[in-house]
Design a protein around this motif. Structure first.
Motif, PDB file in Angstrom:
ATOM      1  N   LYS A   1       4.648  10.586   9.915  1.00 14.02           N
ATOM      2  CA  LYS A   1       5.090   9.811   8.760  1.00 14.02           C
ATOM      3  C   LYS A   1       4.153  10.059   7.598  1.00 14.02           C
ATOM      4  CE  LYS A   1       7.165   6.116  11.422  1.00 14.02           C
ATOM      5  NZ  LYS A   1       6.927   4.822  12.032  1.00 14.02           N
ATOM      6  N   ASN A   2       4.689   9.914   6.420  1.00 13.33           N
ATOM      7  CA  ASN A   2       3.877  10.034   5.221  1.00 13.33           C
ATOM      8  C   ASN A   2       2.991   8.791   5.138  1.00 13.33           C
ATOM      9  OD1 ASN A   2       2.861  10.040   2.624  1.00 13.33           O
ATOM     10  ND2 ASN A   2       4.719  10.904   1.747  1.00 13.33           N
ATOM     11  N   PRO A   3       1.666   8.953   5.235  1.00 11.75           N
ATOM     12  CA  PRO A   3       0.808   7.772   5.281  1.00 11.75           C
ATOM     13  C   PRO A   3       0.745   7.007   3.971  1.00 11.75           C
ATOM     14  CG  PRO A   3      -0.518   9.751   5.195  1.00 11.75           C
ATOM     15  CD  PRO A   3       0.909  10.201   5.318  1.00 11.75           C
ATOM     16  N   PHE A   4       1.285   7.601   2.899  1.00  9.07           N
ATOM     17  CA  PHE A   4       1.248   6.909   1.616  1.00  9.07           C
ATOM     18  C   PHE A   4       2.502   6.067   1.380  1.00  9.07           C
ATOM     19  CE2 PHE A   4      -1.263  10.797   1.080  1.00  9.07           C
ATOM     20  CZ  PHE A   4      -2.488  10.202   0.881  1.00  9.07           C
ATOM     21  N   VAL A   5       3.478   6.201   2.274  1.00  8.59           N
ATOM     22  CA  VAL A   5       4.711   5.441   2.100  1.00  8.59           C
ATOM     23  C   VAL A   5       4.652   4.212   2.983  1.00  8.59           C
ATOM     24  CG1 VAL A   5       7.213   5.470   2.371  1.00  8.59           C
ATOM     25  CG2 VAL A   5       6.030   7.514   1.563  1.00  8.59           C
TER      26      VAL A   5
END
Lengths: 268, 259
Positions: free
Chosen positions: B203-207
Protein backbone atom coordinates in the motif's frame (compact mmCIF):
# COMPACT_ATOMS: atom_id res chain seq x y z
CA UNK A 1 0.05 16.85 2.05
CA UNK A 2 0.99 19.41 -0.57
CA UNK A 3 2.88 20.19 -3.76
CA UNK A 4 4.98 23.33 -4.03
CA UNK A 5 6.58 24.96 -7.06
CA UNK A 6 9.51 27.32 -7.46
CA UNK A 7 10.94 26.77 -4.00
CA UNK A 8 14.52 26.86 -5.18
CA UNK A 9 16.99 26.58 -2.33
CA UNK A 10 14.17 26.92 0.22
CA UNK A 11 13.33 23.29 -0.41
CA UNK A 12 16.55 22.22 1.28
CA UNK A 13 15.75 24.04 4.51
CA UNK A 14 14.38 22.11 7.48
CA UNK A 15 15.64 18.67 6.53
CA UNK A 16 16.35 16.04 9.15
CA UNK A 17 19.98 16.15 10.29
CA UNK A 18 21.81 14.59 13.25
CA UNK A 19 21.13 17.82 15.14
CA UNK A 20 17.56 18.32 13.86
CA UNK A 21 15.75 15.01 14.18
CA UNK A 22 12.32 16.59 13.79
CA UNK A 23 13.03 17.78 10.24
CA UNK A 24 11.70 16.40 6.99
CA UNK A 25 13.19 13.08 5.93
CA UNK A 26 14.09 12.63 2.28
CA UNK A 27 15.10 9.67 0.18
CA UNK A 28 18.82 10.43 0.19
CA UNK A 29 18.81 11.04 3.93
CA UNK A 30 16.89 7.80 4.59
CA UNK A 31 19.19 5.82 2.30
CA UNK A 32 22.29 7.03 4.16
CA UNK A 33 20.62 6.54 7.52
CA UNK A 34 19.47 2.97 6.80
CA UNK A 35 23.02 1.82 5.99
CA UNK A 36 24.05 2.58 9.55
CA UNK A 37 21.85 4.65 11.87
CA UNK A 38 24.82 5.03 14.22
CA UNK A 39 27.06 6.17 11.37
CA UNK A 40 24.45 8.67 10.18
CA UNK A 41 23.87 10.07 13.69
CA UNK A 42 27.59 10.66 14.12
CA UNK A 43 28.24 11.97 10.63
CA UNK A 44 29.04 15.51 9.59
CA UNK A 45 27.35 17.40 6.79
CA UNK A 46 28.41 16.12 3.38
CA UNK A 47 30.81 18.37 1.54
CA UNK A 48 30.04 19.09 -2.07
CA UNK A 49 32.32 17.30 -4.52
CA UNK A 50 33.13 18.67 -8.01
CA UNK A 51 30.87 15.96 -9.48
CA UNK A 52 28.00 17.00 -7.22
CA UNK A 53 28.53 20.67 -8.08
CA UNK A 54 28.45 19.93 -11.81
CA UNK A 55 25.33 17.79 -11.33
CA UNK A 56 23.58 20.65 -9.52
CA UNK A 57 24.51 23.11 -12.24
CA UNK A 58 23.25 20.75 -14.95
CA UNK A 59 19.99 20.33 -13.05
CA UNK A 60 19.60 24.06 -12.77
CA UNK A 61 20.31 24.71 -16.45
CA UNK A 62 18.11 21.83 -17.62
CA UNK A 63 15.13 22.36 -15.33
CA UNK A 64 15.07 26.05 -14.43
CA UNK A 65 17.19 27.65 -17.18
CA UNK A 66 15.78 31.12 -16.59
CA UNK A 67 16.76 31.13 -12.96
CA UNK A 68 20.30 29.86 -13.06
CA UNK A 69 21.72 33.31 -12.28
CA UNK A 70 19.90 33.31 -8.95
CA UNK A 71 22.17 30.54 -7.78
CA UNK A 72 25.31 30.77 -9.93
CA UNK A 73 27.65 33.51 -11.14
CA UNK A 74 30.30 33.19 -13.83
CA UNK A 75 33.68 34.42 -12.77
CA UNK A 76 35.37 37.02 -14.95
CA UNK A 77 38.73 35.93 -13.63
CA UNK A 78 40.90 33.18 -15.04
CA UNK A 79 41.86 32.05 -11.56
CA UNK A 80 41.45 33.09 -7.96
CA UNK A 81 45.10 33.91 -7.48
CA UNK A 82 44.65 37.68 -7.49
CA UNK A 83 43.26 39.64 -4.57
CA UNK A 84 40.41 41.02 -6.70
CA UNK A 85 39.42 37.54 -7.81
CA UNK A 86 39.48 36.27 -4.25
CA UNK A 87 37.37 39.19 -3.06
CA UNK A 88 34.82 38.61 -5.81
CA UNK A 89 34.66 34.91 -4.97
CA UNK A 90 34.22 35.53 -1.25
CA UNK A 91 31.52 38.16 -1.84
CA UNK A 92 29.68 35.83 -4.18
CA UNK A 93 29.80 32.93 -1.74
CA UNK A 94 28.66 35.21 1.09
CA UNK A 95 25.55 36.05 -0.95
CA UNK A 96 24.77 32.36 -1.21
CA UNK A 97 25.70 32.25 -4.90
CA UNK A 98 28.01 29.59 -6.30
CA UNK A 99 30.93 30.98 -8.34
CA UNK A 100 31.59 29.03 -11.52
CA UNK A 101 33.96 29.38 -14.44
CA UNK A 102 32.85 30.00 -17.99
CA UNK A 103 34.11 26.53 -18.95
CA UNK A 104 31.97 24.94 -16.26
CA UNK A 105 28.94 26.89 -17.47
CA UNK A 106 29.49 25.87 -21.09
CA UNK A 107 30.05 22.23 -20.21
CA UNK A 108 26.94 22.11 -18.01
CA UNK A 109 24.88 23.84 -20.74
CA UNK A 110 25.90 21.22 -23.31
CA UNK A 111 25.09 18.40 -20.88
CA UNK A 112 21.70 19.94 -20.08
CA UNK A 113 20.91 20.37 -23.78
CA UNK A 114 22.04 16.85 -24.54
CA UNK A 115 19.65 15.26 -22.06
CA UNK A 116 16.66 17.57 -22.51
CA UNK A 117 16.72 17.18 -26.30
CA UNK A 118 17.10 13.41 -26.14
CA UNK A 119 14.86 11.65 -28.68
CA UNK A 120 13.67 9.13 -26.10
CA UNK A 121 12.86 11.78 -23.51
CA UNK A 122 11.09 14.22 -25.82
CA UNK A 123 7.94 12.09 -26.37
CA UNK A 124 7.35 12.14 -22.61
CA UNK A 125 7.43 15.92 -22.54
CA UNK A 126 5.22 16.80 -25.50
CA UNK A 127 2.17 17.55 -23.35
CA UNK A 128 4.17 19.99 -21.26
CA UNK A 129 5.77 19.48 -17.89
CA UNK A 130 6.50 21.01 -14.52
CA UNK A 131 9.99 21.03 -13.10
CA UNK A 132 11.31 20.85 -9.56
CA UNK A 133 8.01 20.14 -7.88
CA UNK A 134 8.41 19.74 -4.12
CA UNK A 135 6.18 17.21 -2.38
CA UNK A 136 5.44 17.15 1.33
CA UNK A 137 3.53 14.48 3.20
CA UNK A 138 3.56 12.28 6.26
CA UNK A 139 4.04 8.55 6.66
CA UNK A 140 3.86 6.76 9.99
CA UNK A 141 3.85 10.15 11.77
CA UNK A 142 7.11 11.13 10.06
CA UNK A 143 7.30 14.19 7.82
CA UNK A 144 8.57 13.21 4.40
CA UNK A 145 9.53 15.31 1.40
CA UNK A 146 10.78 14.80 -2.12
CA UNK A 147 11.55 16.92 -5.17
CA UNK A 148 10.43 15.70 -8.59
CA UNK A 149 12.74 16.88 -11.36
CA UNK A 150 10.21 16.58 -14.19
CA UNK A 151 6.50 15.89 -13.84
CA UNK A 152 4.86 15.61 -17.28
CA UNK A 153 1.49 17.41 -17.32
CA UNK A 154 -0.17 14.19 -18.30
CA UNK A 155 1.02 10.63 -18.44
CA UNK A 156 1.93 7.81 -16.17
CA UNK A 157 5.45 8.70 -15.08
CA UNK A 158 7.78 10.96 -13.16
CA UNK A 159 11.26 11.72 -14.45
CA UNK A 160 14.56 12.32 -12.68
CA UNK A 161 17.80 13.60 -14.23
CA UNK A 162 21.06 11.93 -13.29
CA UNK A 163 24.56 12.87 -14.34
CA UNK A 164 26.89 9.90 -14.48
CA UNK A 165 30.58 9.52 -15.23
CA UNK A 166 30.00 6.62 -17.63
CA UNK A 167 26.88 4.76 -18.70
CA UNK A 168 29.02 1.72 -19.69
CA UNK A 169 26.26 -0.90 -19.93
CA UNK A 170 22.75 -1.86 -18.85
CA UNK A 171 24.23 -3.96 -16.04
CA UNK A 172 26.20 -0.95 -14.83
CA UNK A 173 23.05 1.16 -14.68
CA UNK A 174 21.31 -1.56 -12.68
CA UNK A 175 24.18 -1.46 -10.18
CA UNK A 176 24.08 2.32 -10.06
CA UNK A 177 20.32 2.29 -9.40
CA UNK A 178 20.61 -0.23 -6.58
CA UNK A 179 23.78 1.14 -5.02
CA UNK A 180 22.58 4.73 -4.95
CA UNK A 181 19.01 3.87 -3.92
CA UNK A 182 17.32 5.31 -7.00
CA UNK A 183 14.72 2.55 -6.65
CA UNK A 184 13.83 3.93 -3.19
CA UNK A 185 13.48 7.34 -4.79
CA UNK A 186 11.24 5.94 -7.53
CA UNK A 187 8.88 4.27 -5.08
CA UNK A 188 8.82 7.13 -2.60
CA UNK A 189 8.28 9.84 -5.20
CA UNK A 190 5.51 7.96 -6.99
CA UNK A 191 3.80 7.22 -3.66
CA UNK A 192 4.07 10.84 -2.58
CA UNK A 193 2.86 12.13 -5.94
CA UNK A 194 -0.08 9.76 -6.14
CA UNK A 195 -1.12 10.40 -2.54
CA UNK A 196 -1.06 14.17 -3.02
CA UNK A 197 -2.58 14.42 -6.48
CA UNK A 198 -4.89 11.40 -6.41
CA UNK A 199 -3.34 10.26 -9.70
CA UNK A 200 -2.04 6.78 -10.34
CA UNK A 201 1.38 7.18 -11.94
CA UNK A 202 3.38 3.98 -11.91
CA UNK A 203 6.49 4.53 -14.03
CA UNK A 204 9.70 6.18 -12.94
CA UNK A 205 12.11 7.27 -15.63
CA UNK A 206 15.76 8.05 -15.06
CA UNK A 207 17.35 10.29 -17.67
CA UNK A 208 21.07 9.56 -17.40
CA UNK A 209 23.59 11.81 -19.09
CA UNK A 210 27.34 11.37 -19.07
CA UNK A 211 29.37 14.21 -17.59
CA UNK A 212 32.09 14.03 -20.22
CA UNK A 213 31.99 14.50 -23.98
CA UNK A 214 30.23 13.42 -26.10
CA UNK A 215 27.65 13.43 -23.28
CA UNK A 216 25.83 10.23 -24.13
CA UNK A 217 22.37 9.80 -22.66
CA UNK A 218 20.29 6.82 -21.56
CA UNK A 219 16.59 7.08 -20.75
CA UNK A 220 15.64 4.08 -18.62
CA UNK A 221 12.46 2.93 -16.93
CA UNK A 222 13.03 1.50 -13.44
CA UNK A 223 9.41 0.62 -12.70
CA UNK A 224 10.42 -2.99 -12.09
CA UNK A 225 12.49 -1.84 -9.10
CA UNK A 226 9.64 0.01 -7.42
CA UNK A 227 8.34 -2.75 -5.17
CA UNK A 228 11.83 -3.40 -3.83
CA UNK A 229 12.32 0.32 -3.37
CA UNK A 230 9.04 0.68 -1.50
CA UNK A 231 10.00 -2.14 0.80
CA UNK A 232 13.31 -0.41 1.44
CA UNK A 233 12.11 3.09 2.15
CA UNK A 234 9.10 2.08 4.26
CA UNK A 235 11.34 -0.10 6.44
CA UNK A 236 13.78 2.79 6.70
CA UNK A 237 10.98 5.12 7.84
CA UNK A 238 9.95 2.59 10.51
CA UNK A 239 13.57 2.25 11.63
CA UNK A 240 13.92 6.03 11.70
CA UNK A 241 10.83 6.36 13.87
CA UNK A 242 12.15 3.72 16.26
CA UNK A 243 15.64 5.21 16.48
CA UNK A 244 14.33 8.73 17.08
CA UNK A 245 11.70 7.73 19.64
CA UNK A 246 14.07 5.45 21.59
CA UNK A 247 17.20 7.51 20.92
CA UNK A 248 19.08 4.32 20.09
CA UNK A 249 21.17 4.27 16.94
CA UNK A 250 22.01 0.79 15.71
CA UNK A 251 25.28 0.05 13.97
CA UNK A 252 25.69 -1.73 10.63
CA UNK A 253 26.35 -4.94 12.56
CA UNK A 254 24.56 -4.48 15.82
CA UNK A 255 25.08 -7.81 17.59
CA UNK A 256 28.14 -9.89 18.39
CA UNK A 257 28.14 -11.60 15.01
CA UNK A 258 30.15 -14.73 14.23
CA UNK A 259 31.48 -14.37 10.71
CA UNK A 260 31.03 -17.38 8.47
CA UNK A 261 33.83 -18.68 6.31
CA UNK A 262 32.75 -18.29 2.69
CA UNK A 263 32.79 -21.18 0.26
CA UNK A 264 35.35 -19.55 -2.03
CA UNK A 265 37.81 -19.19 0.83
CA UNK A 266 37.59 -22.90 1.65
CA UNK A 267 38.14 -23.71 -2.01
CA UNK A 268 41.35 -21.65 -2.02
CA UNK B 1 64.44 -38.95 23.10
CA UNK B 2 61.28 -40.67 24.23
CA UNK B 3 59.68 -37.32 25.05
CA UNK B 4 60.53 -35.98 21.62
CA UNK B 5 58.95 -39.04 19.99
CA UNK B 6 55.87 -38.60 22.18
CA UNK B 7 55.57 -34.94 21.15
CA UNK B 8 55.73 -35.93 17.47
CA UNK B 9 53.01 -38.52 18.00
CA UNK B 10 50.83 -35.98 19.82
CA UNK B 11 51.27 -33.52 16.97
CA UNK B 12 50.24 -36.13 14.40
CA UNK B 13 47.20 -37.14 16.47
CA UNK B 14 46.15 -33.50 16.82
CA UNK B 15 46.56 -32.92 13.10
CA UNK B 16 44.48 -35.96 12.10
CA UNK B 17 40.99 -34.50 12.72
CA UNK B 18 42.04 -31.35 10.87
CA UNK B 19 43.21 -33.43 7.88
CA UNK B 20 39.98 -35.37 8.02
CA UNK B 21 37.93 -32.15 7.84
CA UNK B 22 40.01 -30.86 4.93
CA UNK B 23 39.54 -34.13 3.04
CA UNK B 24 35.81 -34.00 3.63
CA UNK B 25 35.64 -30.41 2.44
CA UNK B 26 37.64 -31.38 -0.65
CA UNK B 27 35.33 -34.32 -1.37
CA UNK B 28 32.27 -32.13 -0.94
CA UNK B 29 33.76 -29.55 -3.24
CA UNK B 30 34.43 -32.16 -5.91
CA UNK B 31 30.91 -33.59 -5.55
CA UNK B 32 29.46 -30.10 -5.82
CA UNK B 33 31.45 -29.36 -8.95
CA UNK B 34 30.40 -32.65 -10.52
CA UNK B 35 26.70 -32.08 -9.86
CA UNK B 36 27.07 -28.53 -11.18
CA UNK B 37 28.51 -29.84 -14.45
CA UNK B 38 25.77 -32.45 -14.75
CA UNK B 39 23.11 -29.86 -13.99
CA UNK B 40 24.59 -27.57 -16.62
CA UNK B 41 24.32 -30.32 -19.23
CA UNK B 42 20.77 -31.26 -18.21
CA UNK B 43 19.63 -27.65 -18.29
CA UNK B 44 20.76 -27.36 -21.91
CA UNK B 45 18.69 -30.35 -23.01
CA UNK B 46 15.57 -29.71 -25.05
CA UNK B 47 13.89 -32.76 -23.51
CA UNK B 48 13.53 -31.40 -20.00
CA UNK B 49 10.34 -29.52 -19.01
CA UNK B 50 10.32 -25.72 -18.79
CA UNK B 51 10.94 -25.61 -15.03
CA UNK B 52 14.36 -27.13 -15.69
CA UNK B 53 15.28 -25.85 -19.17
CA UNK B 54 18.01 -23.29 -18.76
CA UNK B 55 17.73 -23.44 -14.97
CA UNK B 56 20.91 -24.99 -13.57
CA UNK B 57 19.81 -24.64 -9.95
CA UNK B 58 16.55 -26.54 -10.53
CA UNK B 59 18.45 -29.22 -12.45
CA UNK B 60 20.91 -29.57 -9.56
CA UNK B 61 17.96 -30.14 -7.21
CA UNK B 62 16.49 -32.71 -9.62
CA UNK B 63 19.86 -34.52 -9.71
CA UNK B 64 19.97 -34.53 -5.93
CA UNK B 65 16.44 -36.00 -5.79
CA UNK B 66 17.38 -38.56 -8.44
CA UNK B 67 20.39 -39.62 -6.41
CA UNK B 68 18.38 -39.99 -3.22
CA UNK B 69 15.51 -41.89 -4.87
CA UNK B 70 17.79 -43.85 -7.23
CA UNK B 71 15.76 -42.71 -10.20
CA UNK B 72 16.85 -41.56 -13.62
CA UNK B 73 17.47 -37.77 -13.61
CA UNK B 74 15.39 -37.26 -16.76
CA UNK B 75 12.49 -39.18 -15.19
CA UNK B 76 12.75 -36.95 -12.12
CA UNK B 77 12.73 -33.83 -14.28
CA UNK B 78 9.67 -35.03 -16.14
CA UNK B 79 7.71 -35.88 -13.02
CA UNK B 80 8.82 -33.19 -10.65
CA UNK B 81 7.07 -29.87 -11.18
CA UNK B 82 7.48 -26.57 -9.40
CA UNK B 83 3.97 -25.49 -8.44
CA UNK B 84 3.42 -22.34 -6.36
CA UNK B 85 7.18 -22.43 -5.72
CA UNK B 86 7.18 -25.97 -4.31
CA UNK B 87 8.73 -29.01 -5.98
CA UNK B 88 6.04 -31.67 -6.24
CA UNK B 89 5.67 -35.14 -7.73
CA UNK B 90 3.07 -36.17 -10.25
CA UNK B 91 0.74 -38.67 -8.57
CA UNK B 92 1.33 -41.24 -11.32
CA UNK B 93 5.10 -41.06 -10.80
CA UNK B 94 4.66 -41.54 -7.08
CA UNK B 95 2.47 -44.63 -7.63
CA UNK B 96 5.03 -45.91 -10.14
CA UNK B 97 7.89 -45.43 -7.67
CA UNK B 98 6.02 -47.36 -4.97
CA UNK B 99 5.20 -50.18 -7.36
CA UNK B 100 8.77 -50.33 -8.68
CA UNK B 101 10.41 -50.20 -5.28
CA UNK B 102 10.09 -53.94 -4.68
CA UNK B 103 9.34 -53.28 -1.02
CA UNK B 104 5.59 -53.51 -1.44
CA UNK B 105 3.01 -55.31 -3.55
CA UNK B 106 1.47 -53.07 -6.23
CA UNK B 107 -0.72 -50.37 -4.73
CA UNK B 108 -4.45 -51.15 -4.95
CA UNK B 109 -7.37 -48.79 -4.48
CA UNK B 110 -10.52 -49.84 -2.64
CA UNK B 111 -13.53 -47.75 -3.65
CA UNK B 112 -16.92 -47.80 -1.92
CA UNK B 113 -18.73 -47.73 -5.26
CA UNK B 114 -17.05 -48.32 -8.61
CA UNK B 115 -19.62 -46.30 -10.58
CA UNK B 116 -20.18 -43.38 -8.24
CA UNK B 117 -17.33 -43.49 -5.75
CA UNK B 118 -17.46 -41.29 -2.68
CA UNK B 119 -14.52 -42.76 -0.79
CA UNK B 120 -11.29 -44.63 -1.46
CA UNK B 121 -8.29 -45.94 0.38
CA UNK B 122 -5.03 -47.42 -0.92
CA UNK B 123 -3.66 -50.71 0.22
CA UNK B 124 -0.47 -52.70 -0.40
CA UNK B 125 1.36 -55.55 1.29
CA UNK B 126 4.81 -55.26 2.80
CA UNK B 127 6.83 -57.91 0.90
CA UNK B 128 9.16 -58.59 3.81
CA UNK B 129 6.67 -58.97 6.63
CA UNK B 130 3.56 -59.76 4.60
CA UNK B 131 1.65 -57.18 6.59
CA UNK B 132 -1.26 -55.46 4.84
CA UNK B 133 -0.76 -51.70 4.84
CA UNK B 134 -3.98 -49.68 4.63
CA UNK B 135 -3.91 -46.00 3.91
CA UNK B 136 -6.16 -43.20 5.07
CA UNK B 137 -9.69 -43.28 3.67
CA UNK B 138 -10.28 -40.26 1.45
CA UNK B 139 -13.87 -39.12 0.98
CA UNK B 140 -15.60 -36.54 -1.17
CA UNK B 141 -16.95 -35.07 2.04
CA UNK B 142 -13.37 -34.61 3.24
CA UNK B 143 -12.48 -32.95 -0.08
CA UNK B 144 -15.35 -30.54 0.42
CA UNK B 145 -14.56 -29.78 4.05
CA UNK B 146 -10.87 -29.25 3.29
CA UNK B 147 -11.83 -26.92 0.46
CA UNK B 148 -10.14 -29.08 -2.22
CA UNK B 149 -13.30 -29.49 -4.28
CA UNK B 150 -14.55 -25.94 -3.89
CA UNK B 151 -11.70 -24.32 -5.81
CA UNK B 152 -12.34 -22.94 -9.28
CA UNK B 153 -11.84 -25.61 -11.94
CA UNK B 154 -11.39 -28.35 -9.36
CA UNK B 155 -10.95 -31.84 -10.84
CA UNK B 156 -12.76 -33.23 -7.79
CA UNK B 157 -16.03 -32.21 -9.43
CA UNK B 158 -15.29 -33.62 -12.88
CA UNK B 159 -13.06 -36.65 -12.09
CA UNK B 160 -13.84 -37.64 -8.49
CA UNK B 161 -12.72 -41.28 -8.91
CA UNK B 162 -9.30 -40.35 -10.26
CA UNK B 163 -8.77 -37.68 -7.60
CA UNK B 164 -9.78 -40.08 -4.83
CA UNK B 165 -7.18 -42.58 -6.07
CA UNK B 166 -4.41 -40.00 -6.41
CA UNK B 167 -5.06 -38.53 -2.98
CA UNK B 168 -5.30 -41.98 -1.38
CA UNK B 169 -1.94 -42.88 -2.97
CA UNK B 170 -0.19 -39.76 -1.71
CA UNK B 171 -1.57 -40.23 1.81
CA UNK B 172 -0.48 -43.87 1.71
CA UNK B 173 3.04 -42.94 0.54
CA UNK B 174 3.47 -40.43 3.33
CA UNK B 175 2.46 -43.07 5.88
CA UNK B 176 4.51 -46.02 4.58
CA UNK B 177 7.01 -44.80 1.99
CA UNK B 178 7.99 -41.29 2.94
CA UNK B 179 11.57 -42.08 1.88
CA UNK B 180 10.32 -42.18 -1.73
CA UNK B 181 8.26 -39.01 -1.76
CA UNK B 182 10.99 -37.21 0.25
CA UNK B 183 8.26 -35.37 2.09
CA UNK B 184 7.09 -33.72 -1.12
CA UNK B 185 3.42 -33.37 -1.96
CA UNK B 186 1.88 -34.39 -5.25
CA UNK B 187 1.08 -31.76 -7.84
CA UNK B 188 -2.69 -31.97 -7.35
CA UNK B 189 -2.20 -31.68 -3.58
CA UNK B 190 -0.12 -28.54 -3.94
CA UNK B 191 -2.82 -27.03 -6.13
CA UNK B 192 -5.52 -28.01 -3.63
CA UNK B 193 -3.58 -26.85 -0.57
CA UNK B 194 -2.55 -23.54 -2.10
CA UNK B 195 -4.17 -20.54 -0.52
CA UNK B 196 -6.13 -18.30 -2.84
CA UNK B 197 -3.85 -15.66 -4.35
CA UNK B 198 -3.56 -12.61 -2.15
CA UNK B 199 -3.08 -9.09 -3.29
CA UNK B 200 0.49 -8.46 -2.19
CA UNK B 201 0.82 -5.06 -3.84
CA UNK B 202 2.17 -2.88 -1.04
CA UNK B 203 0.00 0.00 0.00
CA UNK B 204 1.03 3.56 -0.53
CA UNK B 205 2.12 4.61 2.97
CA UNK B 206 1.18 8.22 2.30
CA UNK B 207 -2.46 7.42 1.59
CA UNK B 208 -4.69 7.24 4.64
CA UNK B 209 -7.06 4.25 4.65
CA UNK B 210 -10.61 5.06 3.63
CA UNK B 211 -12.69 5.77 6.76
CA UNK B 212 -15.54 3.41 7.56
CA UNK B 213 -18.83 4.81 6.29
CA UNK B 214 -20.61 6.38 9.23
CA UNK B 215 -24.29 6.22 10.08
CA UNK B 216 -25.96 9.27 8.57
CA UNK B 217 -26.18 11.84 11.32
CA UNK B 218 -29.67 12.83 12.36
CA UNK B 219 -30.73 16.17 11.11
CA UNK B 220 -30.56 18.58 14.02
CA UNK B 221 -33.88 19.87 15.22
CA UNK B 222 -34.69 23.14 13.58
CA UNK B 223 -34.43 26.08 15.87
CA UNK B 224 -37.27 28.55 15.85
CA UNK B 225 -36.64 31.10 13.18
CA UNK B 226 -36.63 33.93 15.64
CA UNK B 227 -34.61 36.26 13.48
CA UNK B 228 -37.00 35.95 10.58
CA UNK B 229 -39.91 36.49 12.89
CA UNK B 230 -38.30 39.64 14.15
CA UNK B 231 -37.86 40.84 10.59
CA UNK B 232 -41.49 40.16 9.84
CA UNK B 233 -42.39 41.96 13.00
CA UNK B 234 -40.23 44.85 11.95
CA UNK B 235 -41.87 44.94 8.54
CA UNK B 236 -45.32 44.87 9.98
CA UNK B 237 -44.59 47.17 12.80
CA UNK B 238 -41.66 49.52 13.19
CA UNK B 239 -39.83 49.40 16.50
CA UNK B 240 -41.49 52.50 17.78
CA UNK B 241 -44.87 50.86 17.22
CA UNK B 242 -43.90 47.50 18.74
CA UNK B 243 -46.23 47.90 21.67
CA UNK B 244 -49.18 48.52 19.36
CA UNK B 245 -48.35 45.58 17.16
CA UNK B 246 -48.12 43.24 20.14
CA UNK B 247 -51.46 44.45 21.42
CA UNK B 248 -52.98 43.70 18.01
CA UNK B 249 -51.49 40.21 17.99
CA UNK B 250 -52.74 39.43 21.49
CA UNK B 251 -56.22 40.53 20.40
CA UNK B 252 -56.02 38.25 17.35
CA UNK B 253 -54.96 35.32 19.54
CA UNK B 254 -57.79 35.95 21.96
CA UNK B 255 -60.21 35.90 19.04
CA UNK B 256 -58.84 32.48 17.94
CA UNK B 257 -59.05 31.02 21.48
CA UNK B 258 -62.42 32.57 22.31
CA UNK B 259 -64.20 33.10 19.02
Amino acid sequence: MRLEHDLGKKYYEGGATPSNLGGFVSKSMLFDFAKSPWGWKHSKAKESTPAMALGSLVHCLALTPKKWQEDYAISEFDSYRTKAAQEWRDDTVAKGIVPITNEQYEQASIIADSVMSDDDLQPLLVAGYDTEVAMYSESDEINVRGMVDIAPKSGDCLIDLKTISSITSEANLVNVVLNRGYHWQAAMYLDLWNAITGENRYRFILAFVESSAPYETAIVDISEFIELGRDGYTKAISLWKKCVSEDTWTKTISVNTKLKLPYWAIKQ
Amino acid sequence: METEQQQKTDAIVAQEPQNHIMLRVQAETQAFELIQRQAMMLSKSTLVPKDFAGNVANCAIALNVAKRTRLDPLMVCQNLAIIHGRPSWSATALIGMINASGKFSPLRFIMDDDDNPTSCFAVARDRESGEELKGEKITLDMAKREGWSTKNGSKWLTMPGQMLRYRAASFWSRAYASDMSLGMYTQDEVRDFAEPPRNVTPKNPFVMPEPEPEEPAQEPAKEPETIEAEIVLEKKAPVKKAGFALDEMIKELEKEVNP
